[in-house]
Design an enzyme around this catalytic site. Sequence first.
Site, PDB file in Angstrom:
ATOM      1  N   SER A 132      -6.193  -2.954   1.825  1.00  0.00           N
ATOM      2  CA  SER A 132      -6.475  -2.473   0.468  1.00  0.00           C
ATOM      3  C   SER A 132      -6.942  -3.579  -0.468  1.00  0.00           C
ATOM      4  O   SER A 132      -6.785  -3.479  -1.680  1.00  0.00           O
ATOM      5  CB  SER A 132      -5.255  -1.765  -0.139  1.00  0.00           C
ATOM      6  OG  SER A 132      -5.082  -0.527   0.488  1.00  0.00           O
ATOM      7  N   ASP A 160     -15.466  -1.092   9.756  1.00  0.00           N
ATOM      8  CA  ASP A 160     -16.236  -1.425   8.561  1.00  0.00           C
ATOM      9  C   ASP A 160     -17.226  -2.547   8.854  1.00  0.00           C
ATOM     10  O   ASP A 160     -16.874  -3.523   9.525  1.00  0.00           O
ATOM     11  CB  ASP A 160     -15.287  -1.839   7.431  1.00  0.00           C
ATOM     12  CG  ASP A 160     -14.296  -0.729   7.063  1.00  0.00           C
ATOM     13  OD1 ASP A 160     -14.496   0.414   7.496  1.00  0.00           O
ATOM     14  OD2 ASP A 160     -13.334  -1.030   6.340  1.00  0.00           O
ATOM     15  N   ASN A 167      -9.633  -0.571  10.604  1.00  0.00           N
ATOM     16  CA  ASN A 167      -8.384  -0.118   9.999  1.00  0.00           C
ATOM     17  C   ASN A 167      -7.826   0.946  10.915  1.00  0.00           C
ATOM     18  O   ASN A 167      -8.461   1.977  11.136  1.00  0.00           O
ATOM     19  CB  ASN A 167      -8.648   0.433   8.601  1.00  0.00           C
ATOM     20  CG  ASN A 167      -9.017  -0.687   7.646  1.00  0.00           C
ATOM     21  OD1 ASN A 167      -8.185  -1.525   7.309  1.00  0.00           O
ATOM     22  ND2 ASN A 167     -10.275  -0.735   7.241  1.00  0.00           N
ATOM     23  N   GLY A 205      -7.274   5.006   5.033  1.00  0.00           N
ATOM     24  CA  GLY A 205      -6.982   5.948   3.937  1.00  0.00           C
ATOM     25  C   GLY A 205      -7.331   7.363   4.385  1.00  0.00           C
ATOM     26  O   GLY A 205      -8.353   7.591   5.036  1.00  0.00           O
ATOM     27  N   GLU A 220       0.812  -1.209   0.000  1.00  0.00           N
ATOM     28  CA  GLU A 220       0.000   0.000   0.000  1.00  0.00           C
ATOM     29  C   GLU A 220       0.856   1.276   0.000  1.00  0.00           C
ATOM     30  O   GLU A 220       0.398   2.351   0.376  1.00  0.00           O
ATOM     31  CB  GLU A 220      -0.947  -0.016   1.208  1.00  0.00           C
ATOM     32  CG  GLU A 220      -1.997  -1.109   1.081  1.00  0.00           C
ATOM     33  CD  GLU A 220      -2.645  -1.421   2.419  1.00  0.00           C
ATOM     34  OE1 GLU A 220      -2.032  -2.169   3.215  1.00  0.00           O
ATOM     35  OE2 GLU A 220      -3.726  -0.911   2.677  1.00  0.00           O
ATOM     36  N   TYR A 274      -9.070   2.225  -5.615  1.00  0.00           N
ATOM     37  CA  TYR A 274      -8.071   3.230  -5.978  1.00  0.00           C
ATOM     38  C   TYR A 274      -7.939   3.546  -7.465  1.00  0.00           C
ATOM     39  O   TYR A 274      -7.424   4.589  -7.825  1.00  0.00           O
ATOM     40  CB  TYR A 274      -6.691   2.809  -5.459  1.00  0.00           C
ATOM     41  CG  TYR A 274      -6.685   2.508  -3.993  1.00  0.00           C
ATOM     42  CD1 TYR A 274      -6.928   3.519  -3.062  1.00  0.00           C
ATOM     43  CD2 TYR A 274      -6.470   1.219  -3.532  1.00  0.00           C
ATOM     44  CE1 TYR A 274      -6.940   3.243  -1.710  1.00  0.00           C
ATOM     45  CE2 TYR A 274      -6.480   0.932  -2.172  1.00  0.00           C
ATOM     46  CZ  TYR A 274      -6.717   1.956  -1.271  1.00  0.00           C
ATOM     47  OH  TYR A 274      -6.726   1.676   0.056  1.00  0.00           O
ATOM     48  N   GLU A 301     -14.046  -5.397   9.716  1.00  0.00           N
ATOM     49  CA  GLU A 301     -12.686  -5.125  10.185  1.00  0.00           C
ATOM     50  C   GLU A 301     -12.581  -3.716  10.746  1.00  0.00           C
ATOM     51  O   GLU A 301     -13.464  -2.876  10.555  1.00  0.00           O
ATOM     52  CB  GLU A 301     -11.673  -5.287   9.042  1.00  0.00           C
ATOM     53  CG  GLU A 301     -11.866  -4.285   7.906  1.00  0.00           C
ATOM     54  CD  GLU A 301     -10.603  -4.065   7.078  1.00  0.00           C
ATOM     55  OE1 GLU A 301      -9.531  -4.540   7.465  1.00  0.00           O
ATOM     56  OE2 GLU A 301     -10.707  -3.373   6.050  1.00  0.00           O
ATOM     57  N   ARG A 308     -11.115   3.218  11.604  1.00  0.00           N
ATOM     58  CA  ARG A 308     -12.355   3.169  10.825  1.00  0.00           C
ATOM     59  C   ARG A 308     -12.879   1.748  10.904  1.00  0.00           C
ATOM     60  O   ARG A 308     -12.181   0.810  10.548  1.00  0.00           O
ATOM     61  CB  ARG A 308     -12.097   3.562   9.372  1.00  0.00           C
ATOM     62  CG  ARG A 308     -13.383   3.921   8.598  1.00  0.00           C
ATOM     63  CD  ARG A 308     -13.134   3.984   7.101  1.00  0.00           C
ATOM     64  NE  ARG A 308     -12.897   2.650   6.604  1.00  0.00           N
ATOM     65  CZ  ARG A 308     -11.934   2.321   5.734  1.00  0.00           C
ATOM     66  NH1 ARG A 308     -11.129   3.215   5.245  1.00  0.00           N
ATOM     67  NH2 ARG A 308     -11.799   1.067   5.351  1.00  0.00           N
TER      68      ARG A 308
HETATM   69  P1  ADP Z   1      -9.006  -5.067   3.478  1.00  0.00           P
HETATM   70  O1  ADP Z   1      -8.374  -4.990   4.833  1.00  0.00           O
HETATM   71  O2  ADP Z   1      -8.007  -5.452   2.437  1.00  0.00           O
HETATM   72  O3  ADP Z   1      -9.823  -3.860   3.144  1.00  0.00           O
HETATM   73  P2  ADP Z   1     -11.568  -6.444   3.863  1.00  0.00           P
HETATM   74  O4  ADP Z   1     -11.731  -7.550   4.832  1.00  0.00           O
HETATM   75  O5  ADP Z   1     -12.128  -5.153   4.264  1.00  0.00           O
HETATM   76  O6  ADP Z   1     -10.002  -6.326   3.541  1.00  0.00           O
HETATM   77  O7  ADP Z   1     -12.185  -6.887   2.472  1.00  0.00           O
HETATM   78  C1  ADP Z   1     -12.122  -6.068   1.322  1.00  0.00           C
HETATM   79  C2  ADP Z   1     -13.477  -5.947   0.659  1.00  0.00           C
HETATM   80  O8  ADP Z   1     -13.976  -7.232   0.273  1.00  0.00           O
HETATM   81  C3  ADP Z   1     -14.571  -5.387   1.549  1.00  0.00           C
HETATM   82  O9  ADP Z   1     -14.530  -3.985   1.536  1.00  0.00           O
HETATM   83  C4  ADP Z   1     -15.847  -5.969   0.912  1.00  0.00           C
HETATM   84  O10 ADP Z   1     -16.232  -5.254  -0.261  1.00  0.00           O
HETATM   85  C5  ADP Z   1     -15.382  -7.328   0.470  1.00  0.00           C
HETATM   86  N1  ADP Z   1     -15.643  -8.345   1.503  1.00  0.00           N
HETATM   87  C6  ADP Z   1     -14.735  -8.784   2.401  1.00  0.00           C
HETATM   88  N2  ADP Z   1     -15.244  -9.740   3.193  1.00  0.00           N
HETATM   89  C7  ADP Z   1     -16.519  -9.927   2.790  1.00  0.00           C
HETATM   90  C8  ADP Z   1     -17.569 -10.805   3.206  1.00  0.00           C
HETATM   91  N3  ADP Z   1     -17.399 -11.695   4.188  1.00  0.00           N
HETATM   92  N4  ADP Z   1     -18.761 -10.722   2.549  1.00  0.00           N
HETATM   93  C9  ADP Z   1     -18.953  -9.817   1.543  1.00  0.00           C
HETATM   94  N5  ADP Z   1     -18.001  -8.974   1.113  1.00  0.00           N
HETATM   95  C10 ADP Z   1     -16.783  -9.022   1.711  1.00  0.00           C
HETATM   96 MG    MG Z   2     -11.431  -3.224   4.214  1.00  0.00          MG
HETATM   97 MG    MG Z   3      -8.268  -3.406   6.113  1.00  0.00          MG
END
Ligand code: ADP
Ligand code: MG
Ligand code: MG
Length: 343
Positions: free
Chosen positions: A176, A286, A302, A306, A15, A245, A300, A284
């Site tokens: 990311s 999510d 963060n 960003g 990143e 991005y 998660e 943040r």
């Molecule tokens: P990162 O830390 O890389 O952002 P995330 O766990 O937030 O990883 O996953 C990235 C994206 O993938 C999320 O923003 C969402 O759009 C999608 N995503 C991740 N896990 C799920 C899930 N269990 N069900 C539906 N969408 C998911």
């Molecule tokens: Mg994420």
């Molecule tokens: Mg993340």
Amino acid sequence: SKTTIAVLHGGRSGEHEVSLRSAASIMDGLRDVGQYEVLPVFISREGIWTLEGVRVAILPEPGIGGLYVLEGEKAGEVIPVDVVFPVLHGTYGEDGTVQGLLELARIPYVGAGVPGSAIGMDKILMKAGLLAAGLPVGPYLWFTVADWEENKKQLLKQIEEELAFPCFVKPANLGSSVGISKAYDSAQLEKAINEALQYDRRVLVEKMLTGCEIECSVLGNDRPEASVPGEIIPCNDFYDYSAKYLDDNSGLEIPAKLAPETIKKVREMAVQTFIALDCAGLGRVDFFVDEKTGEMWIIEINTLPGFTSISMYPKLWEASGISFNELLQKLVKLALERFSQKE
Ligand code: ADP
Ligand code: MG
Ligand code: MG
């Protein structure tokens, strides 16, 4: 006199580019405020730290209090630093490693400490922490590369039975969306796991969550507060790296159009998440929120989200009445406050 802030940016993670963009906005904002002296500390992909082209380092001994100049005319001198702002996303920056160095050096810094940063970066430990606090996490499985090599067939079967398709495959430590895939069948699943294992020795697979993707900003130390939530409207199948991005067709809906009770719950849970994972300064959180079923899951946190002027984290604060520059001032104050508590 001015407060000197070293803004760490770039870094060794995937990143790196994202960090450069966040740091440009943050440094502009800090300079705008007027009361700060900004030291832009660039960290190369190889991990070399430079200040305006000159190699510098933070030494682990306490009491040095700044950037130690490694070369040139000023070699051996120390440039004093009041606060470090690690604007680093992902490994070697958001994960507690840089935070550990700053703890040893006894220099105040913005954001979570070592445990909060490390747990926030590790999606397996994060889920364990959230579940221990009674917070809602979607169904998932995790395994190591050794498990995978020894029990591939059994794991594939277990994933299919317990989580079904499509499911999400993720390396434990990253951000990311790097290394993340959505698998629609067992062939894709196997490929996705091998892909995730390129980034980490540990992988998790999650059941696909439904509803909309909601994010909530948290600010504070021991009495953190949550912003209004916002919604992510990804232009791709999910919010992958390119939707985040590269392609500017993803949208942010601020504030999110949710029922008032749902908003209240999201904000409460964002604060609970921040506290449960021992975060500080900013984070943040999510979510996936399904208003049809009334379900809500935390995906998660963060700990260094960003932070360009158009990023969700500052945008949500702006919508909650705190401008970008005020937000920076608050973060610097929180860093100093946390440090003085520890003395
Ligand atoms: P990162 O830390 O890389 O952002 P995330 O766990 O937030 O990883 O996953 C990235 C994206 O993938 C999320 O923003 C969402 O759009 C999608 N995503 C991740 N896990 C799920 C899930 N269990 N069900 C539906 N969408 C998911
Ligand atoms: Mg994420
Ligand atoms: Mg993340």
